[in-house]
Design a protein around this motif. Structure first.
Motif, PDB file in Angstrom:
ATOM      1  N   GLN A   9       1.897   5.423  -4.927  1.00 58.23           N
ATOM      2  CA  GLN A   9       3.051   6.311  -4.786  1.00 58.23           C
ATOM      3  C   GLN A   9       4.336   5.589  -4.388  1.00 58.23           C
ATOM      4  O   GLN A   9       5.391   6.209  -4.258  1.00 58.23           O
ATOM      5  N   GLY A  10       4.216   4.276  -4.177  1.00 56.93           N
ATOM      6  CA  GLY A  10       5.385   3.500  -3.787  1.00 56.93           C
ATOM      7  C   GLY A  10       5.905   3.868  -2.408  1.00 56.93           C
ATOM      8  O   GLY A  10       7.118   3.961  -2.203  1.00 56.93           O
ATOM      9  N   LEU A  11       4.985   4.057  -1.450  1.00 55.16           N
ATOM     10  CA  LEU A  11       5.358   4.524  -0.118  1.00 55.16           C
ATOM     11  C   LEU A  11       5.219   3.421   0.924  1.00 55.16           C
ATOM     12  O   LEU A  11       4.364   2.534   0.814  1.00 55.16           O
ATOM     13  N   GLN A  12       6.055   3.495   1.936  1.00 56.49           N
ATOM     14  CA  GLN A  12       5.936   2.623   3.096  1.00 56.49           C
ATOM     15  C   GLN A  12       4.872   3.189   4.028  1.00 56.49           C
ATOM     16  O   GLN A  12       4.944   4.351   4.430  1.00 56.49           O
ATOM     17  N   LEU A  13       3.896   2.389   4.396  1.00 53.54           N
ATOM     18  CA  LEU A  13       2.884   2.808   5.366  1.00 53.54           C
ATOM     19  C   LEU A  13       3.492   2.784   6.761  1.00 53.54           C
ATOM     20  O   LEU A  13       4.183   1.831   7.140  1.00 53.54           O
ATOM     21  N   VAL A  14       3.237   3.836   7.524  1.00 51.26           N
ATOM     22  CA  VAL A  14       3.774   3.940   8.885  1.00 51.26           C
ATOM     23  C   VAL A  14       2.671   4.467   9.793  1.00 51.26           C
ATOM     24  O   VAL A  14       1.941   5.403   9.432  1.00 51.26           O
ATOM     25  N   THR A  15       2.558   3.885  10.993  1.00 52.27           N
ATOM     26  CA  THR A  15       1.519   4.335  11.924  1.00 52.27           C
ATOM     27  C   THR A  15       1.971   4.138  13.370  1.00 52.27           C
ATOM     28  O   THR A  15       3.102   3.727  13.633  1.00 52.27           O
ATOM     29  N   THR A  16       1.069   4.432  14.301  1.00 48.18           N
ATOM     30  CA  THR A  16       1.374   4.322  15.731  1.00 48.18           C
ATOM     31  C   THR A  16       0.907   2.977  16.278  1.00 48.18           C
ATOM     32  O   THR A  16       0.107   2.274  15.649  1.00 48.18           O
ATOM     33  N   ALA A  17       1.360   2.654  17.476  1.00 49.71           N
ATOM     34  CA  ALA A  17       0.938   1.409  18.119  1.00 49.71           C
ATOM     35  C   ALA A  17      -0.562   1.424  18.391  1.00 49.71           C
ATOM     36  O   ALA A  17      -1.247   0.395  18.246  1.00 49.71           O
TER      37      ALA A  17
END
Length: 344
Positions: free
Chosen positions: A281-289
């Motif tokens: 999907q051409g997305l930036q992966l983002v998560t928590t510490a």
């Protein structure tokens, strides 16, 4: 893997809660008796407990970190005490953030160990004594408010203003750990986190009881460059929606998201799935510490997922910047009073 809390805990009372009420009644009587009659082990230094009314997260870890930073600014040497929930080690251990993995010591202790000396122990007394032996000036307990193991000089109870205490029922009918009235009598102050109204009843109850009510907000350390970016957000924390709200406040466009149970260690298939979805999907992966530290040293493509994931870390920022200092001062004074009383 740690089990996920039942969804009905966080909705209006339904048939599940009613059917489990007999067990909740027994559990509440026992947990309440433990709190009323506790005679905790006494340490020769101040003990601050960061707890919450319910099972699940409400912001205890960033609150504990904020207080530790304030203690260090005052010239003290704070130490964290944690049970190492989610880790496999069952021996008292000083956490080394450069050596230990979350599978051994838990994810939250790794985050705490970046800030100050951290000890994990299934036996709180043994863990506390290890901190004393390590030369700390102040013990900060991450959780343990309902425990009878240690005498606490200051108990700060964190309440999320969006979730409150769920359906308000005691385990297993709901997420509450012990009858609220008993918990309210044992705490020293309430910390309301966020701008919601789900915690207002406790604010009013605490005010009527003469308990201080502090206010704070979870503030991202960075992330301004996420504004307008399309992301795949994933989180294995008690309340993933809190993380998603933070991303939206930063202006990120959440196109895809994935929830996991609190403290969950991703399997290889889950890691591969997230990487594939983001690439497709051409997305930036983002998560928590917390999620990021669980990927460190993992098998398979965990390292790749960690490298490709943008971590949005947060700070707990008190409305009154003096609040952490005042909490520490109250704990020190309470410790001095009990030690003088013991000598007398």
């Amino acid at each position: 893997m740690v089990s996920e809390a039942p969804p009905f805990w966080w909705t209006k009372t339904g048939w599940q809660a009613i059917c489990l009420y007999p067990l909740s009644f027994v559990y509440g009587r026992i947990s309440g008796a433990v709190m009323r009659h506790r005679r905790g082990h006494v340490l020769p230094l101040p003990v601050i407990c960061i707890g919450n009314f319910t099972i699940g997260g409400a912001g205890k870890t960033p609150t504990a970190i904020a207080i530790a930073r304030a203690a260090k600014a005052k010239g003290l040497k704070p130490g964290f005490l944690s049970r190492g929930y989610g880790g496999s080690l069952d021996v008292t251990t000083v956490v080394d953030p450069h050596h230990h993995r979350s599978t051994a010591v838990g994810d939250e202790p790794l985050l705490l160990a970046r800030e100050a000396l951290t000890v994990i122990s299934r036996r709180r007394i043994a863990g506390a004594e290890r901190l004393v032996a390590e030369g700390v000036d102040l013990v900060i307990m991450d959780d343990g408010f309902q425990s009878a193991r240690l005498l606490v000089d200051y108990a700060l109870i964190v309440v999320d203003s969006m979730r409150g205490i769920g359906n308000g029922w005691v385990v297993p009918s709901g997420p509450v750990r012990a009858p609220i009235g008993i918990q309210m009598r044992q705490l020293d102050a309430i910390l309301k986190v966020g701008k919601g109204d789900a915690a207002d009843q406790f604010v009013r109850q605490a005010s009527r009881s003469g308990k201080p009510v502090l206010v704070a907000n979870v503030v991202p350390k960075a992330g301004g460059d996420l504004a307008g970016r399309s992301v795949l957000a994933y989180a294995g924390i008690a309340d993933p929606n809190k993380f998603y709200r933070t991303l939206e406040e930063l202006g990120a466009v959440i196109v895809d998201r994935q929830d996991f149970p609190d403290h969950h260690h991703l399997g290889e298939d889950e890691v591969s799935d997230l990487l594939a979805r983001a690439e497709r999907q051409g997305l930036q992966l983002v998560t928590t510490a917390k999620d990021s530290v669980r990927l460190s040293g993992g098998h398979g493509r965990s390292g790749e997922l960690q490298e490709k994931s943008r971590v949005v870390d947060v700070d707990m920022v008190f409305d009154d910047s003096r609040a952490p200092d005042l909490i520490i001062d109250h704990a020190i004074q309470a410790c001095r009073r009990r030690r003088l009383g013991k000598k007398a």
